[in-house]
Design a protein around this motif. Sequence first.
Motif, mmCIF file in Angstrom:
data_model
loop_
_atom_site.group_PDB
_atom_site.id
_atom_site.type_symbol
_atom_site.label_atom_id
_atom_site.label_comp_id
_atom_site.label_asym_id
_atom_site.label_seq_id
_atom_site.Cartn_x
_atom_site.Cartn_y
_atom_site.Cartn_z
ATOM 1 N N UNK A 25 1.446 -4.568 3.336
ATOM 2 C CA UNK A 25 2.606 -3.912 3.775
ATOM 3 C C UNK A 25 2.496 -2.447 3.316
ATOM 4 N N UNK A 26 2.012 -1.721 4.379
ATOM 5 C CA UNK A 26 1.888 -0.105 4.072
ATOM 6 C C UNK A 26 3.373 0.796 3.903
ATOM 7 N N UNK A 27 3.145 1.621 3.140
ATOM 8 C CA UNK A 27 4.534 2.438 2.934
ATOM 9 C C UNK A 27 4.607 3.908 3.320
ATOM 10 N N UNK A 28 5.277 3.956 3.978
ATOM 11 C CA UNK A 28 5.441 5.676 4.682
ATOM 12 C C UNK A 28 6.803 6.170 4.359
ATOM 13 N N UNK A 29 6.866 7.347 4.148
ATOM 14 C CA UNK A 29 8.256 8.058 3.730
ATOM 15 C C UNK A 29 8.654 9.119 4.637
ATOM 16 N N UNK A 85 13.431 12.193 11.760
ATOM 17 C CA UNK A 85 12.030 12.244 11.253
ATOM 18 C C UNK A 85 11.407 10.922 11.351
ATOM 19 N N UNK A 86 12.172 9.871 10.944
ATOM 20 C CA UNK A 86 11.812 8.240 10.872
ATOM 21 C C UNK A 86 11.668 7.898 12.400
ATOM 22 N N UNK A 87 12.485 8.332 13.336
ATOM 23 C CA UNK A 87 12.346 7.882 14.646
ATOM 24 C C UNK A 87 11.246 8.538 15.251
ATOM 25 N N UNK A 88 10.950 9.867 14.918
ATOM 26 C CA UNK A 88 9.822 10.413 15.417
ATOM 27 C C UNK A 88 8.418 9.871 15.020
ATOM 28 N N UNK A 89 8.312 9.326 13.673
ATOM 29 C CA UNK A 89 7.280 8.839 12.995
ATOM 30 C C UNK A 89 7.087 7.317 13.747
ATOM 31 N N UNK A 90 8.164 6.695 14.045
ATOM 32 C CA UNK A 90 7.922 5.399 14.774
ATOM 33 C C UNK A 90 7.583 5.639 16.036
ATOM 34 N N UNK A 91 7.621 6.633 17.009
ATOM 35 C CA UNK A 91 7.396 6.748 18.202
ATOM 36 C C UNK A 91 5.848 7.220 18.209
ATOM 37 N N UNK A 92 5.490 7.933 17.166
ATOM 38 C CA UNK A 92 3.932 8.114 17.106
ATOM 39 C C UNK A 92 2.895 6.986 16.876
ATOM 40 N N UNK A 93 3.530 5.882 16.338
ATOM 41 C CA UNK A 93 2.667 4.860 15.892
ATOM 42 C C UNK A 93 2.385 3.920 17.136
ATOM 43 N N UNK A 94 0.858 4.070 17.140
ATOM 44 C CA UNK A 94 0.183 3.229 18.335
ATOM 45 C C UNK A 94 0.586 3.923 19.549
ATOM 46 N N UNK A 95 0.696 5.308 19.661
ATOM 47 C CA UNK A 95 1.094 6.067 20.819
ATOM 48 C C UNK A 95 2.286 5.735 21.603
ATOM 49 N N UNK A 96 3.325 5.276 20.633
ATOM 50 C CA UNK A 96 4.715 5.136 21.400
ATOM 51 C C UNK A 96 4.741 3.793 21.690
ATOM 52 N N UNK A 129 0.897 -1.152 -0.060
ATOM 53 C CA UNK A 129 -0.026 -0.078 -0.094
ATOM 54 C C UNK A 129 0.972 1.284 0.069
ATOM 55 N N UNK A 130 0.896 2.062 -1.112
ATOM 56 C CA UNK A 130 1.503 3.341 -1.108
ATOM 57 C C UNK A 130 0.925 4.447 -0.398
ATOM 58 N N UNK A 131 1.394 5.494 -0.197
ATOM 59 C CA UNK A 131 1.221 6.815 0.386
ATOM 60 C C UNK A 131 0.193 6.428 1.668
ATOM 61 N N UNK A 132 0.897 5.548 2.466
ATOM 62 C CA UNK A 132 -0.127 5.360 3.807
ATOM 63 C C UNK A 132 0.065 6.657 4.709
ATOM 64 N N UNK A 133 -0.927 6.753 5.704
ATOM 65 C CA UNK A 133 -0.830 7.730 6.636
ATOM 66 C C UNK A 133 -1.153 6.994 7.996
ATOM 67 N N UNK A 134 -0.710 7.859 9.029
ATOM 68 C CA UNK A 134 -0.501 7.502 10.373
ATOM 69 C C UNK A 134 -2.184 7.255 10.787
ATOM 70 N N UNK A 135 -2.820 7.958 10.278
ATOM 71 C CA UNK A 135 -4.219 7.813 10.689
ATOM 72 C C UNK A 135 -5.337 6.815 10.118
ATOM 73 N N UNK A 136 -4.644 6.248 9.052
ATOM 74 C CA UNK A 136 -5.229 5.067 8.292
ATOM 75 C C UNK A 136 -5.458 3.939 9.138
ATOM 76 N N UNK A 137 -6.527 3.319 9.184
ATOM 77 C CA UNK A 137 -6.924 1.864 9.863
ATOM 78 C C UNK A 137 -5.779 1.034 9.734
#
Length: 461
Positions: A341-345, A351-362, A322-330
């Motif tokens: 496999x969702x893909x984020x950039x 920034x990658x570390x920050x994104x990971x820490x946002x997933x499922x509220x850390x 799945x391309x262009x996935x967003x953190x708010x997607x189900x």
Amino acid sequence: MNCRIEELVNKQRAYFETGATKKPETRLQALIRLKLSIQSHESEILEALKQDLGKSAFESYMAEIGMVLSELSYIRKHLTAWARPRKRPAPLAQFPSSCQVIPEPYGVTLIMAPWNYPFMLCMDPLIGAVAAGNCCILKPANYSAATSAVIRKIVTEVFPEEYVAVVEGGREENAELLNQKFDYIFFTGSRRVGQLVLERAAVHVTPVSLELGGKSPCIVDLSANLKMAAKRIVFGKFLNAGQTCVAPDYLLVHREVKEELLRWIRLYIRRMYGAHPLYNENYPKIITEAHFDRVCGLMEGKDIFLGGQSSREKQKIAPTVLDHAELTDPVMQEEIFGPVLPVLTYKTVDEAIAIQKKVLNGAKPLALYLFARDKTCIRKVLEQISFGGGCINDTIVHLATSHMGFGGVGDSGMGSYHGKLSFDTFTHEKSILKKSNFLDLPVRYQPAQVWKMKALRIFMK
């Protein structure tokens, strides 16, 4: 069945109290018999895994039978040394004395296994429990009924039920087992059920190991070997049709290399599974219709780069990106546990570390995978992200060794096993200090005196 489970636990407790399981030679012989039985029933195990999950013989041996046999060989080799008492230094304040640690089994243990690797995730903990000298009740998953039946056959052939027994069934049997008092519980499965196990164990103050899951990230840096990364990502993500607790759950790729990486991923999906994966007999199926529907629902309305096809009749979902996935997607709100496999950039490693820490509220993931050759990038990710275990420039194979522990942290679990840590998990270390009767230093006894305080300050600092 309720009375039967209680009787079985009591029967095992009585047998454990005889001391029969504590002898190292008894444990070794039991492990030898177990290995021989597994080898003699290999074809039945392969057929059962094919029936339950559609796994090929190649995948079943590599990811289940072979790993169990390897673990058996390693633990048998080291068991005698691990079971010996070990000397420890004695403190000067306790002179003259000697210290030792005596490994002893907990007693009657419970192992609750999941359906996704139903043979390996039942047998690996059992090997540790038996090696440590425990009795054990195995509870295989209800969804993988064919494999559970073969496990019961093997266990019955190798052990009397007062030593090791199998309890089959569903929620009713699970609930009744958790009503019993065990000396140790080892659970592998979902976080939701793991919380229930922990609650029920707390009633009896029973120690537990929880091997859970989580959204394990796969980060691909600008410095990565993209061709190799793609091949290993496809292997780890779509093994067992994505129904792997340590599978890469989502892809975090540097925006400058995303297009090239996705081209390589498409190439390797086609090389490994063909142009029509749903018709590939070696590509596994989804375990239940409910799970099939849930995973299909996560793809709805998304930008499908590759795949997306499914067959309710075959209960299969094609490898999907799945391309262009967003953190708010189900698809980013829960562990996928399927071949999607969702893909984020990202632009920078920070920034990658920050994104990971946002997933499922850390929540801390069970695994993390990083493809990079840049040492600064590797150092930052390892230092700043907490996770159970993982790989640099590969996926999932960090658990395929008896020389390192495997386990989660935080939301992804507690405790670790494999190799020596499997033995340690099911072992209580009894600490003993033996004091001499020939000399008794008066410094610790009342009445308190100035010289005694001075002596204490010398000894205890």
